[in-house]
Scaffold this motif. Structure first.
Motif, mmCIF file in Angstrom:
data_model
loop_
_atom_site.group_PDB
_atom_site.id
_atom_site.type_symbol
_atom_site.label_atom_id
_atom_site.label_comp_id
_atom_site.label_asym_id
_atom_site.label_seq_id
_atom_site.Cartn_x
_atom_site.Cartn_y
_atom_site.Cartn_z
ATOM 1 N N ASN A 58 0.832 -1.123 -0.078
ATOM 2 C CA ASN A 58 -0.118 -0.289 0.018
ATOM 3 C C ASN A 58 1.019 1.181 -0.168
ATOM 4 O O ASN A 58 1.482 1.548 0.992
ATOM 5 N N ASN A 61 1.181 4.024 2.659
ATOM 6 C CA ASN A 61 1.422 3.713 4.198
ATOM 7 C C ASN A 61 3.185 3.723 4.039
ATOM 8 O O ASN A 61 3.789 3.627 5.084
ATOM 9 N N LEU A 96 0.705 0.963 14.507
ATOM 10 C CA LEU A 96 0.128 0.515 13.290
ATOM 11 C C LEU A 96 -1.527 0.519 13.448
ATOM 12 O O LEU A 96 -2.182 1.068 12.675
ATOM 13 N N ARG A 99 -3.246 3.843 13.400
ATOM 14 C CA ARG A 99 -3.262 4.150 12.044
ATOM 15 C C ARG A 99 -4.083 3.457 11.043
ATOM 16 O O ARG A 99 -4.218 3.741 9.859
ATOM 17 N N ILE A 101 -3.527 0.328 10.023
ATOM 18 C CA ILE A 101 -2.650 -0.151 8.989
ATOM 19 C C ILE A 101 -2.346 -1.697 9.582
ATOM 20 O O ILE A 101 -2.333 -1.920 10.718
ATOM 21 N N SER A 103 -1.081 -5.351 10.057
ATOM 22 C CA SER A 103 0.207 -6.127 10.514
ATOM 23 C C SER A 103 0.317 -7.392 10.916
ATOM 24 O O SER A 103 -0.707 -7.882 11.344
ATOM 25 N N SER A 125 4.352 -5.441 7.952
ATOM 26 C CA SER A 125 3.197 -4.817 7.456
ATOM 27 C C SER A 125 3.436 -4.796 5.895
ATOM 28 O O SER A 125 4.301 -3.880 5.288
#
Length: 160
Positions: A58, A61, A96, A99, A101, A103, A125
């Motif tokens: 991504n 990120n 993470l 945010r 995100i 992982s 991640s």
């Protein structure tokens, strides 16, 4: 004199990095506390056991992942407690997660030069390793925990 140099270096950092360092310091402390609790109590908060998140990049990120990785590494050198691989991996996972995100936290074992069993933890991640990548190749993965975001466990159990 050393503390003055370190303070000056910290003050020269941009505000984003200062805040990341403070946040990572706090998450490292929380993760160190979690390490003192029986792992069976902590494991459910780490994500889906024996699952992995995607390796897909991504691009939005990428910079955030690099900054978080750097902040955890730097802050871990200044904690008053042990902040090794598992502590760093848990702290990174929580940063993470905040945010949104995804992982995956990995746990591995190996034998050292004396034949003693040793353990290691690392965090990934997407295709990027946030912590623990430098020696992960020596270890056999024995557990992994996927922290999925968006329509998955985070929304179901409401944890943040």
């Amino acid at each position: 004199m050393k503390i003055v140099k370190k303070t000056r270096a910290f003050l020269k950092l941009n505000m984003k990095m200062k805040l990341l360092l403070i946040e990572s310091f706090c998450h490292l402390g929380r993760a160190r506390y979690l390490k003192s609790i029986p792992f069976s109590k902590v494991a459910p908060s780490l994500g889906k056991q024996m699952k992995e998140t995607t390796f897909t990049l991504n691009a939005s990120n990428k910079e955030e992942l690099a900054c978080i990785s750097k902040a955890i590494d730097i802050a871990s050198h200044y904690t008053f407690w042990e902040s090794q691989c598992l502590v760093k991996a848990i702290a990174g996972m929580k940063m993470l997660e905040k945010r949104k995100i995804e992982s995956t936290l990995y746990l591995g074992t190996a034998k050292d030069e004396k034949g003693e069993l040793i353990a290691h933890a690392w965090l990934r991640s997407g295709p990027f390793y946030i912590s623990g990548a430098e020696v992960m190749g020596r270890f056999t993965t024995v557990a992994k925990f996927a922290k999925e975001i968006g329509g998955n466990e985070l929304e179901k159990d409401g944890s943040v």
